[in-house]
Design an enzyme around this catalytic site. Sequence first.
Site, short mmCIF file in Angstrom:
data_model
loop_
_atom_site.label_atom_id
_atom_site.label_comp_id
_atom_site.label_asym_id
_atom_site.label_seq_id
_atom_site.Cartn_x
_atom_site.Cartn_y
_atom_site.Cartn_z
N PHE A 197 -5.01 1.58 15.07
CA PHE A 197 -5.23 2.59 14.04
C PHE A 197 -6.30 2.08 13.08
CE2 PHE A 197 -2.26 6.21 13.27
CZ PHE A 197 -1.72 6.22 14.53
N ASN A 241 0.85 -1.19 0.00
CA ASN A 241 0.00 0.00 0.00
C ASN A 241 0.88 1.24 0.00
OD1 ASN A 241 0.60 0.73 2.84
ND2 ASN A 241 -0.38 -1.24 3.21
#
Length: 457
Positions: A371, A257
């Site tokens: 997160f 990513n």
Amino acid sequence: MNLAGKKVLLGVSGGIAAYKSCELLRLLQKKGAEVRVCMTEAATQFVAPLTFASLSKCPVYLKNGTMEARPFQHIDFPRWADLYLVVPATANVIGKFACGIADDPVSLCFMSCTCPRVIAPAMNVAMYNSPAVKRNLAVLREFENTTVLESPAGVLACGEVGQGRLMEPAEIVAYLEGASLPLAPVSPGCTKVGEPVEPSATPSPRGSTPKTPDASVLKTAELPPAQDPTLPGYGKKVLITAGRTEEAIDPVRYISNRSSGKTAVAIAATFLANGFDVSVVAGPMEAEFPGGVHVTKIKSARDMHKAVLEQMKNADVLVHCAAVADYRPKVAATEKIKDSRSQLILELEPNPNILRDSVAQKRADQVIIGFALETDHFKEHAAEKLKKSGADALLLNAPVAANSGFGFDEVRYTLIRAAVPANANAVQVEIPEMKMGSKIDLAQEIVDFSLDKLKNA
Ligand SMILES: Cc1cc2nc3c(=O)[nH]c(=O)nc-3n(C[C@H](O)[C@H](O)[C@H](O)COP(=O)(O)O)c2cc1C
């Protein structure tokens, strides 16, 4: 090195930390050292030479080739010294030292001195990380008789956070006392001011055999990072996951990513600035951690899972900041997949859930922050994730605004805290409004939350 009776030349260049050299001078004097000072012109804009002259009880060496300087002061001062300290060392003088430019008192003394030289850089984090400064510091570390002190990370005078602070004067003194710096190897033909000229074949004027410094003693990268007992996180450890993971498709291709690692670096630097001992498990990333952070490098989600579960027992706080791939190819080809121009279907399988598995091992006195990056219905998704995970808090960020999120310094975020009210048995979640802020703001909120939790643990 016993500083009592040592002659220390203090070179001050033009950084905002120049005022700290006054404290350093006093500390050296308290240890019994005699100190003289030379300054660059820029340094005189930060601290008046009269201050150093008064403290050292000796005129400061200021300008070359003028009546303000004695004709051979650039030789006399360094020759007088047992040790030359450059504190603070600006990017500019570091560049001059590395390149052999000597056009001001501090760089002239650097070039003409034969005693051990200790340099304490101090500058803005971007300057410190610039290719030129990095290269120049690397060049200086290779110079004989030269020690470059590691700049600690922390909140800088300009308000930014990162590496580039001046090592505290007390730490510099502690370092000098602990270091076995050699006595100056005096070159043939050179004498100390006021000492008789010795034939070059005789031992050095101080009777010591010239030695090459022991590199292991002089490299300060191994020095522990600044540990300040007055900081709130002193004695506490944080483990942070960082960067992205790479899930192999074949030996040369992977799924990953866009995470740059900037948020993790901001978090690591902010914990460091608050006195924590900081470790990270980091996947591939572009951003660099400040000195003093212990980094374990990994590639895949499974590597990160293993490293985190192994290391978390030592941590008081665990921050799951890494952008971990949820899925990986079921089979990673051992040879590069050939281009057949026909359809290729990759079968994916889920990676282990690092947040969930770390919460399963969590001790009551540990704090875990997850997160969540959401692109839609983010509040609902984040609340669900927090409840399911059992973490203490979840940092929700949403890269929905232009120029925020991956690779940028600004981010849209909110910190969601889990709470179990006294008369309820389920975790309740209230989501504060999302806000735009810097990654440092985000990091500070995580640090404040962690400190608060640890206090009440
Ligand atoms: C307010 C202010 C603070 C500065 N702080 C630093 C600093 O901390 N480190 C640095 O390398 N340069 C800093 N600079 C830039 C230096 O002063 C500038 O590069 C100067 O030419 C350095 O000269 P010198 O190396 O001869 O002392 C600062 C400049 C200003 C105006």
